[in-house]
Design a protein around this motif. Sequence first.
Motif, PDB file in Angstrom:
ATOM      1  N   LEU A 131      -6.613 -25.212  19.310  1.00 54.84           N
ATOM      2  CA  LEU A 131      -6.875 -25.625  20.685  1.00 54.84           C
ATOM      3  C   LEU A 131      -5.572 -26.112  21.319  1.00 54.84           C
ATOM      4  CD1 LEU A 131     -10.134 -27.754  20.176  1.00 54.84           C
ATOM      5  CD2 LEU A 131      -9.984 -25.331  20.780  1.00 54.84           C
ATOM      6  N   ASP A 132      -5.420 -25.909  22.629  1.00 56.01           N
ATOM      7  CA  ASP A 132      -4.219 -26.383  23.311  1.00 56.01           C
ATOM      8  C   ASP A 132      -4.424 -27.804  23.846  1.00 56.01           C
ATOM      9  OD1 ASP A 132      -5.716 -26.202  25.624  1.00 56.01           O
ATOM     10  OD2 ASP A 132      -4.706 -24.414  26.374  1.00 56.01           O
ATOM     11  N   LEU A 134      -5.405 -28.851  26.571  1.00 61.97           N
ATOM     12  CA  LEU A 134      -6.612 -28.998  27.385  1.00 61.97           C
ATOM     13  C   LEU A 134      -7.878 -28.700  26.595  1.00 61.97           C
ATOM     14  CD1 LEU A 134      -5.362 -27.241  30.672  1.00 61.97           C
ATOM     15  CD2 LEU A 134      -5.427 -29.702  30.155  1.00 61.97           C
ATOM     16  N   ASN A 135      -7.739 -28.629  25.265  1.00 59.56           N
ATOM     17  CA  ASN A 135      -8.859 -28.284  24.384  1.00 59.56           C
ATOM     18  C   ASN A 135      -9.399 -26.880  24.651  1.00 59.56           C
ATOM     19  OD1 ASN A 135      -9.004 -30.607  22.759  1.00 59.56           O
ATOM     20  ND2 ASN A 135     -10.251 -31.686  24.282  1.00 59.56           N
ATOM     21  N   VAL A 136      -8.517 -26.004  25.115  1.00 61.24           N
ATOM     22  CA  VAL A 136      -8.881 -24.611  25.363  1.00 61.24           C
ATOM     23  C   VAL A 136      -8.574 -23.785  24.116  1.00 61.24           C
ATOM     24  CG1 VAL A 136      -8.403 -22.560  26.758  1.00 61.24           C
ATOM     25  CG2 VAL A 136      -8.529 -24.820  27.835  1.00 61.24           C
ATOM     26  N   TYR A 137      -9.505 -22.904  23.792  1.00 55.42           N
ATOM     27  CA  TYR A 137      -9.379 -22.041  22.613  1.00 55.42           C
ATOM     28  C   TYR A 137      -8.133 -21.165  22.704  1.00 55.42           C
ATOM     29  CZ  TYR A 137     -10.677 -18.212  19.401  1.00 55.42           C
ATOM     30  OH  TYR A 137     -10.699 -17.267  18.408  1.00 55.42           O
TER      31      TYR A 137
END
Length: 328
Positions: A131-132, A134-137
């Motif tokens: 995850l980055d 921003l908690n984006v996959y």
Amino acid sequence: MVKKIKSIEMITRKLLTLLIVLTIVTLGSCSKKSENIFNMFEDVNITFHDDSPYAVTDYKRYNDGDSVHISFTITSANKDMMKLVVDSTLGTGAKGLRTFDLKDSERRSYSGRIRYKINRDGKATFRIYALDELNVYMGDGYKSVTVEGAPSYTILPDRKVYSPDLDKPELPTFYSIRQGKAYTYAEGLANSADIDFGIRTEIDSTTGNFGRTIYNIYSISTEPNPHPEFDISGWEKRQTLFSDMLVSGTSEAFNNTLISASRIEEEAKKYSIDKRHTSFQQYDQAIKADCMFYFLTPEGKYGVLFIKQNTQDAAGNEYLSITTKIQN
């Protein structure tokens, strides 16, 4: 007038043709702009390592109780990874997620090892993804690892064992756990080496439950015979033993906890398994739906006996519907 109609038809055809062309162009334009799911997460890559006798890198089958190592390295070429997620999916569809933060020095490359012990039959699949900030996959490298626990126990569902009735000798009232079969009294002598228990019943005479059937079970080795109407003195006496009856959380435990031979034994050993028979005298305390017993066979196999129903068939004959799990 005819010429006018033809003119209108020609204009309509041209408009339809134009609309079709515009639609194709628009769709083509959209397809070029949309991202392909199979290449939009190529920044992240993962490698599974065959670095121990317990390692698995793709798929492997194990026995109950075996240890598993999933060693891996996950990298990101262009963007920092802030968190890793270990996503496990069991064969039943149940999922488990573990998330942990990465240190500054680990955000482009991280190596780790997942230790797993086989304590359930069936498959479990593991994915590891990043995850980055921003908690984006960010991706999982399009890879996963699957481990499978080989069958370690046998489940025998919904066997009917009837209340004994001397007027209906065709009703099977004795049960063999390892055969998963109920027997009549007439069949009992020839099959007594396999028969673990019988059922006896009486009628509740208390005010609140007057007329209800009270079920009890008894091991064939019980002395004296709790149901002397059936003479079993010449039978081979299997020394099957039972725990006390359990009534709390039994369905959940039977379905979701007792999922391998080792788990069955582990849970069974929490109780004293030394009973040869039950002696309930009131319906409220007696055997009924959603109760269960642990048992130990003369061969040393642990198992669990789950009462799914206490009911009757279309002819009014009363029976227990029993499901068992027993170690292989």
